[in-house]
Design an enzyme around this catalytic site. Structure first.
Site: not given
Ligand code: AMP
Length: 305
Positions: A30, A32-33, A37, A154, A180, A189, A191
């Site tokens: 999604m 905002y790496l 990621h 996740d 990580v 994250s 978030r």
């Protein structure tokens, strides 16, 4: 690195790849790496001829009270990271491209089995995993990757995706990648950007609790109850971290773990201020701790840092 925005362009790339017989790896995100990621992209680049990273904040996996409208975004930075990591394409579709009839009447949905979605995050995010399974199915249908990469952070999502691929007979090999973490143990994250400095400090209790539970699982008389209590005791020390759930589940079925004779995962979700965080760790009871036989999960077990 090329940015692909529409379906036609994506289909042309796929045709060309198939003509050349090249293996495509996909990393769905999604945006905002961060380095989590990045680890997925590194793994994909190491295993595939070409890699596509998708960036799509998927509206159908957000509930009405959730953070869809304020989800963090930084496309220029994401594209630079994707390029640096050596992926070949960034797929950044419009919502209307992936949902031709709109997201309030999204048409055909892919509904994962109840036993994988009723507990853990599914108990608090109604419809979330249907949104995830639906968008991942669309991405797979469009790009037809041979491999796809998902993070164990996740954990429930990885179980849902594996079931999706199995049940819909999709020719995609799913690889999971260990979580990580920051040096102090906080799981990366997108978030985390919501956390104030104080909240970020408070959130560290999550990793401390998971580590303590890991240790408890090593005791010769370890039981699920003892492992959970250990984590609960630690978490209670930080009242600013408000638990949504703390569950010990079977790694494959996600059913409540009744003993530690099979690989299990201790998973939690908690709110710190307005930010909802999730984390988990694989647990092995003393009988399994030295066994590689159940190593479906490549994460270093019981060492969440
Ligand atoms: P997201 O952008 O949050 O939807 O995540 C995209 C992918 O990156 C998912 O497969 C996540 O599980 C994975 N991911 C997110 N955070 C981490 C992390 N800290 N370590 C490894 N993978 C992660």
């Amino acid at each position: 690195m090329e940015v692909v925005r529409d379906l036609k362009q994506a289909r042309q790339v796929v045709q060309e790849l198939q003509r050349k017989g090249r293996t495509l790896g996909m990393v769905p995100t999604m945006g905002y790496l961060h380095a989590g990621h990045g680890a997925l992209i590194d793994t994909a680049v190491g295993e595939c001829d070409d890699v596509v990273v998708t960036i799509f904040v998927n509206p159908t996996q957000f509930g009405p009270q959730e953070d869809l409208s304020r989800y963090p975004r930084d496309l220029p930075r994401d594209l630079a990271l994707i390029q640096n990591k050596g992926a070949k394409w960034a797929f950044v579709p419009e919502v209307s491209a992936l949902y031709p009839t709109g997201t309030s009447a999204p048409g055909t949905l892919v509904v994962p089995p109840d036993d994988l979605t009723k507990g853990l995050c599914g108990g608090f995010r109604s419809g979330h995993f249907t949104g995830v399974a639906t968008v991942v199915t669309k991405l797979f249908a469009l790009w037809q990757p041979q491999r796809a990469y998902f993070g164990l952070k996740d954990f429930q999502q990885t179980a849902v995706i594996k079931a999706l691929v199995r049940d819909l007979l999709l020719p995609v090999e799913v690889t999971t990648v260990p979580t990580v973490r920051e040096p102090d143990g906080l799981a990366l994250s997108s978030r985390n950007v919501y956390l104030s400095p104080v909240e970020r400090q408070q959130a560290l209790v999550i990793n401390r609790a998971l580590e303590a539970a890991c240790e408890a699982a090593q005791a010769s008389d370890a039981t699920p109850r003892a492992v959970l209590s250990r984590a609960e005791t630690l978490l209670a020390e930080e009242p600013a971290v408000v638990l949504q759930y703390l569950e010990l589940v079977d790694e494959e079925t996600l059913a409540t773990a009744t003993d530690l004779s099979r690989p299990a995962v201790l998973a939690l979700a908690a709110c710190v201020g307005a930010t909802r965080l999730i984390d988990n760790v694989a647990l092995r009871g003393p009988e399994l701790s030295n066994s590689q036989a159940h190593g479906a999960r490549s994460e270093r077990v019981c060492q969440p840092k």
